[in-house]
Design a protein around this motif. Structure first.
Motif, short mmCIF file in Angstrom:
data_model
loop_
_atom_site.label_atom_id
_atom_site.label_comp_id
_atom_site.label_asym_id
_atom_site.label_seq_id
_atom_site.Cartn_x
_atom_site.Cartn_y
_atom_site.Cartn_z
N LYS A 1 0.85 -1.20 0.00
CA LYS A 1 0.00 0.00 0.00
C LYS A 1 0.88 1.25 0.00
CE LYS A 1 -4.28 1.62 1.90
NZ LYS A 1 -4.29 2.81 2.70
N SER B 1 -8.63 -4.01 -4.32
CA SER B 1 -9.24 -2.83 -3.69
C SER B 1 -8.26 -1.66 -3.63
CB SER B 1 -9.91 -3.14 -2.36
OG SER B 1 -9.02 -3.73 -1.51
N MET B 2 -6.96 -1.95 -3.46
CA MET B 2 -5.99 -0.83 -3.48
C MET B 2 -5.98 -0.17 -4.85
SD MET B 2 -2.58 -2.04 -1.47
CE MET B 2 -2.62 -3.71 -0.89
N ASP C 1 -8.41 -0.22 -7.07
CA ASP C 1 -9.71 0.46 -7.23
C ASP C 1 -9.63 1.88 -6.69
OD1 ASP C 1 -11.19 -1.36 -8.50
OD2 ASP C 1 -12.35 -2.03 -6.74
N GLN C 2 -9.04 1.97 -5.49
CA GLN C 2 -8.93 3.29 -4.86
C GLN C 2 -8.09 4.26 -5.68
OE1 GLN C 2 -7.58 2.68 -0.85
NE2 GLN C 2 -9.55 1.86 -0.21
#
Ligand code: ADP
Length: 199
Positions: free
Chosen positions: A69, A98-99, A101-102
């Motif tokens: 991250k 999800s990382m 996506d952000q």
């Protein structure tokens, strides 16, 4: 272009990832290298990871995901990178989704290097003579290969189902494997963004 490179220990991921990153003008992000830097610098993450790495076990997700991250948040990525050694489990793959996506990003292709286990053990033991990695002893190597087969290999199907997987024979001279990777990425329909590599 954002690529993942996968394959068992000793398959040549690191070597190919460096060339590939240069080719797509992106960053090479290796979780193994990041952990080894943390261990050398004796950071708290290095201290948490050492015990697992020396035993050939996977570092716990909370540490590994945090490392990735932080790395993805740095702005030198310019939209292009090769992730080498991450994700290694189905749950890490979901976390990566999800990382990304952000960040409004997605994976464009996944290279899987295939090499048979006898060749891998030979390569890793040979490497042990020069690199002095604490996890390149025969017992630990066998454990790393088992872990790859049970925890990481199932991920290949996940990426195959998404139409992202490029399986490449990893046996032969380094330049030949590089050419196979380039050809596979350049094959029409085998990767959404692949044609950019042909230019
Ligand atoms: P190799 O692919 O040859 O095993 P790496 O340099 O990629 O070597 O990784 C070395 C070690 O670092 C792994 O055996 C593991 O302990 C740890 N590691 C690297 N990436 C991850 C990850 N995504 N999840 C958990 N542990 C990892």
């Amino acid at each position: 272009m954002r690529l993942l490179i996968m394959g068992p220990p000793g398959a040549g991921k690191g070597t190919q990832a460096i060339t590939l990153a240069r080719r797509i003008r992106g960053a090479h992000i290796s979780t193994g290298d990041i952990f080894r830097t943390h261990m050398r610098q004796q950071t708290s993450r290095g201290k948490s990871a050492r015990h697992y790495i020396d035993a050939g076990a996977y570092v716990p997700d909370e540490v590994t995901n945090a490392v990735i991250k932080d790395r993805l948040a740095k702005d030198d990525l310019r939209g292009a990178f090769v992730l080498d050694g991450y994700p290694r489990t189905v749950s890490q793959a979901h976390r990566l989704d999800s990382m990304l996506d952000q960040l409004g990003a997605q994976i464009d292709g996944v290279i899987a290097l295939a090499v048979d286990p006898a060749e891998l053990i030979g390569r890793l033991l040979k490497r042990a003579d020069t690199t002095h990695r604490t996890d390149d002893t025969e017992e630990v190597i066998r454990h790393r290969l088992d872990l790859y087969a049970s925890k990481t290999a199932p991920l290949l199907q996940v990426y195959r189902d998404r139409g992202l997987l490029h399986e490449v024979d990893g046996v032969g001279p380094v330049e030949e494997v590089t050419a196979r990777i380039d050809n596979s990425l350049a094959t029409p329909n085998s990767g959404r963004e692949a044609s950019r590599l042909c230019k």
